[in-house]
Scaffold this motif. Structure first.
Motif, PDB file in Angstrom:
ATOM      1  N   LEU A  45      -4.015  46.677  81.634  1.00 44.63           N
ATOM      2  CA  LEU A  45      -4.698  47.968  81.595  1.00 44.63           C
ATOM      3  C   LEU A  45      -6.190  47.783  81.361  1.00 44.63           C
ATOM      4  O   LEU A  45      -7.015  48.463  81.986  1.00 44.63           O
ATOM      5  CB  LEU A  45      -4.100  48.851  80.492  1.00 44.63           C
ATOM      6  CG  LEU A  45      -4.760  50.221  80.298  1.00 44.63           C
ATOM      7  CD1 LEU A  45      -4.634  51.074  81.562  1.00 44.63           C
ATOM      8  CD2 LEU A  45      -4.147  50.952  79.100  1.00 44.63           C
ATOM      9  N   ALA A  46      -6.551  46.859  80.480  1.00 47.64           N
ATOM     10  CA  ALA A  46      -7.968  46.602  80.200  1.00 47.64           C
ATOM     11  C   ALA A  46      -8.686  46.102  81.444  1.00 47.64           C
ATOM     12  O   ALA A  46      -9.816  46.514  81.738  1.00 47.64           O
ATOM     13  CB  ALA A  46      -8.105  45.587  79.067  1.00 47.64           C
ATOM     14  N   ALA A  47      -8.032  45.211  82.203  1.00 47.26           N
ATOM     15  CA  ALA A  47      -8.651  44.689  83.416  1.00 47.26           C
ATOM     16  C   ALA A  47      -8.853  45.793  84.446  1.00 47.26           C
ATOM     17  O   ALA A  47      -9.915  45.903  85.068  1.00 47.26           O
ATOM     18  CB  ALA A  47      -7.798  43.562  83.996  1.00 47.26           C
ATOM     19  N   LEU A  48      -7.822  46.629  84.640  1.00 48.08           N
ATOM     20  CA  LEU A  48      -7.935  47.725  85.609  1.00 48.08           C
ATOM     21  C   LEU A  48      -8.969  48.746  85.161  1.00 48.08           C
ATOM     22  O   LEU A  48      -9.760  49.245  85.983  1.00 48.08           O
ATOM     23  CB  LEU A  48      -6.580  48.403  85.799  1.00 48.08           C
ATOM     24  CG  LEU A  48      -5.499  47.572  86.475  1.00 48.08           C
ATOM     25  CD1 LEU A  48      -4.180  48.334  86.508  1.00 48.08           C
ATOM     26  CD2 LEU A  48      -5.919  47.180  87.896  1.00 48.08           C
ATOM     27  N   TYR A  49      -8.995  49.055  83.883  1.00 45.56           N
ATOM     28  CA  TYR A  49      -9.970  50.019  83.393  1.00 45.56           C
ATOM     29  C   TYR A  49     -11.389  49.467  83.544  1.00 45.56           C
ATOM     30  O   TYR A  49     -12.327  50.215  83.847  1.00 45.56           O
ATOM     31  CB  TYR A  49      -9.699  50.375  81.930  1.00 45.56           C
ATOM     32  CG  TYR A  49     -10.466  51.595  81.475  1.00 45.56           C
ATOM     33  CD1 TYR A  49     -10.000  52.871  81.769  1.00 45.56           C
ATOM     34  CD2 TYR A  49     -11.662  51.471  80.780  1.00 45.56           C
ATOM     35  CE1 TYR A  49     -10.702  54.001  81.379  1.00 45.56           C
ATOM     36  CE2 TYR A  49     -12.374  52.588  80.389  1.00 45.56           C
ATOM     37  CZ  TYR A  49     -11.888  53.844  80.682  1.00 45.56           C
ATOM     38  OH  TYR A  49     -12.598  54.957  80.305  1.00 45.56           O
ATOM     39  N   GLY A  50     -11.532  48.158  83.361  1.00 46.22           N
ATOM     40  CA  GLY A  50     -12.830  47.541  83.572  1.00 46.22           C
ATOM     41  C   GLY A  50     -13.297  47.676  85.009  1.00 46.22           C
ATOM     42  O   GLY A  50     -14.481  47.915  85.276  1.00 46.22           O
ATOM     43  N   VAL A  51     -12.382  47.527  85.961  1.00 41.23           N
ATOM     44  CA  VAL A  51     -12.728  47.706  87.373  1.00 41.23           C
ATOM     45  C   VAL A  51     -13.113  49.154  87.649  1.00 41.23           C
ATOM     46  O   VAL A  51     -14.056  49.439  88.398  1.00 41.23           O
ATOM     47  CB  VAL A  51     -11.550  47.280  88.267  1.00 41.23           C
ATOM     48  CG1 VAL A  51     -11.822  47.624  89.722  1.00 41.23           C
ATOM     49  CG2 VAL A  51     -11.291  45.781  88.130  1.00 41.23           C
TER      50      VAL A  51
END
Length: 425
Positions: A45-51
């Motif tokens: 989730l953190a990676a996707l939210y970062g994108v």
């Protein structure tokens, strides 16, 4: 207003409130995620939210900053803003979920929800920037509050229906929340702002000439954050990204002050860009001092409260070194934000971008080297803070200070756009 200095306590407080309202909503949603998802799920989730933040920063710099500085009352310029919003928003909503699906990072359902979230995320950000450009910070807070209520409400309904909170649930919650925020911002915008124009005579070049450099600059920090997360996933483990995200969530309040002041200063500097450069630089210096003092105060409180507040907020014990690293990164951002806001209005964008690109590249390279040599995820934000602080110092002394010695009227690259296109902020 154009001859006065940009800072006012009420305006800064309003901007901080507006930034806080958005960040608090994200903070609460991610806090729920930290308490309900495992480390792998939180890391994903953190990676996707970062994108998503990266895509929003691209559109916000390209369209949001352009509508703040250029004459959005001009029909060709407004049409150009509309064209670029469709290109950037629609393109991101297609490319991001497609790559995520092809790489196997998300399932088909998650990819579909990610595409919808990307579109609503970017649209909500631009509508939010329109309110901020009009210094309507209270209305911005209303739309943020609605997004939070609908996002949390979605999670509650998902759980009540017997579903386990997972990545899809959070993508849906964020998506519905951003959709409601976008619609609310449109309704709350001044009547003079709520109109579209035909795209036939769109002056997309005028928007691109300013927005391209601003978007390139504003995406650097989100790109660094995304690079750090992806480096952790590839070099260490997905769970490491989750652990670092837990520490970032705990340290998030320190970034609220920085982001709120940035939004206020940029809009204010744009409104008063004919003020003497010496006075504006002095204002930026005071902004840095205020931000550093606020960040230091929050750092002391956050570290003192870590033993009991950490588990309460995140459901686990945030890593002390990682928390220190994020707080140090917040301090480094405080040292660059006011100077970056002023440089965006008064300095040449290519030079600003060159400095920020250099410090971002150095920071990410240093993080990769440290991760390769030590595997210590907690050191990543601390290493990144060094390059960020260096970038702020370089902008202050090598870009802005020389402009105070140049006759007024010849210093601003942005003012060239003002003479050609006018300003309407």
């Amino acid at each position: 207003m154009r001859g006065t200095l940009p800072f006012s306590v009420g305006g800064a407080a309003g901007a901080l409130g507006a930034q806080s309202s958005q960040a608090v909503g994200t903070f609460l949603m991610l806090t729920i995620a930290a308490r309900t998802l495992d480390l792998d799920g939180l890391g994903k989730l953190a990676a996707l939210y970062g994108v998503l933040v990266l895509c929003a920063a691209l559109a916000s710099g390209f369209v949001g900053d352009s509508l703040t500085v250029l004459d959005r009352g001009s029909r060709p310029v407004r049409a150009g803003l509309e064209v670029w919003l469709v290109i950037l928003g629609g393109g991101s909503a297609l490319v991001v979920p497609m790559i995520s699906l092809i790489t196997g990072f998300t399932s088909p359902l998650e990819s579909l929800l990610l595409g919808i979230l990307t579109a609503t995320f970017i649209t909500a950000e631009i509508m939010r920037r329109l309110l901020i450009a009009n210094l309507l910070f209270t209305r911005t807070m209303v739309s943020d509050a609605l997004a939070l209520m609908l996002g949390v409400g979605t999670l509650i309904l998902w759980s009540a229906a017997g579903g386990q909170l997972n990545l899809a649930a959070f993508l849906l919650g964020f998506g519905l929340g951003r959709l409601s925020a976008a619609l609310c911002s449109i309704v709350l915008s001044p009547a003079t702002e709520r109109f579209l124009v035909p795209l036939r005579h769109a002056d997309w070049r005028a928007v691109a000439s300013y927005g391209s450099w601003r978007s390139a600059q504003t995406t650097l920090r989100p790109a660094l954050m995304t690079g750090i997360r992806l480096s952790l996933i590839l070099i260490v483990a997905l769970a490491a990204a989750g652990q670092l995200e837990i520490a970032r969530i705990y340290a998030a309040p320190a970034m609220l002050c920085v982001g709120g002041m940035s939004s206020y200063l940029f809009a204010s500097f744009a409104r008063t860009k004919k003020a003497p450069m010496t006075a504006m630089l002095a204002q930026a210096d005071r902004g840095v001092m205020v931000l550093l003092l606020l960040t230091l105060t929050i750092t002391v409180l956050a570290l003192a409260a870590l033993p009991f507040a950490g588990p309460l907020l995140t459901g686990s014990n945030p890593d002390l070194v990682a928390v220190l690293g994020w707080l140090a990164y917040a301090a480094s951002t405080a040292a660059v934000t006011p100077y970056g806001a002023l440089a965006a209005v008064r300095a040449r964008p290519r030079r600003v971008f060159a400095i920020r690109l250099l410090d971002t590249t150095v920071s990410l390279a240093a993080v990769v080297v440290v991760l390769q040599l030590t595997g210590a995820f907690a050191l990543a934000p601390l290493v990144a803070a060094v390059g960020s602080a260096a970038g702020g110092i370089a902008i202050r002394f090598f870009l802005l200070a020389p402009l105070t010695r140049v006759p007024e009227g010849t210093t601003s690259a942005t003012s060239l756009h003002g003479r050609q296109l006018g300003t309407h902020v």
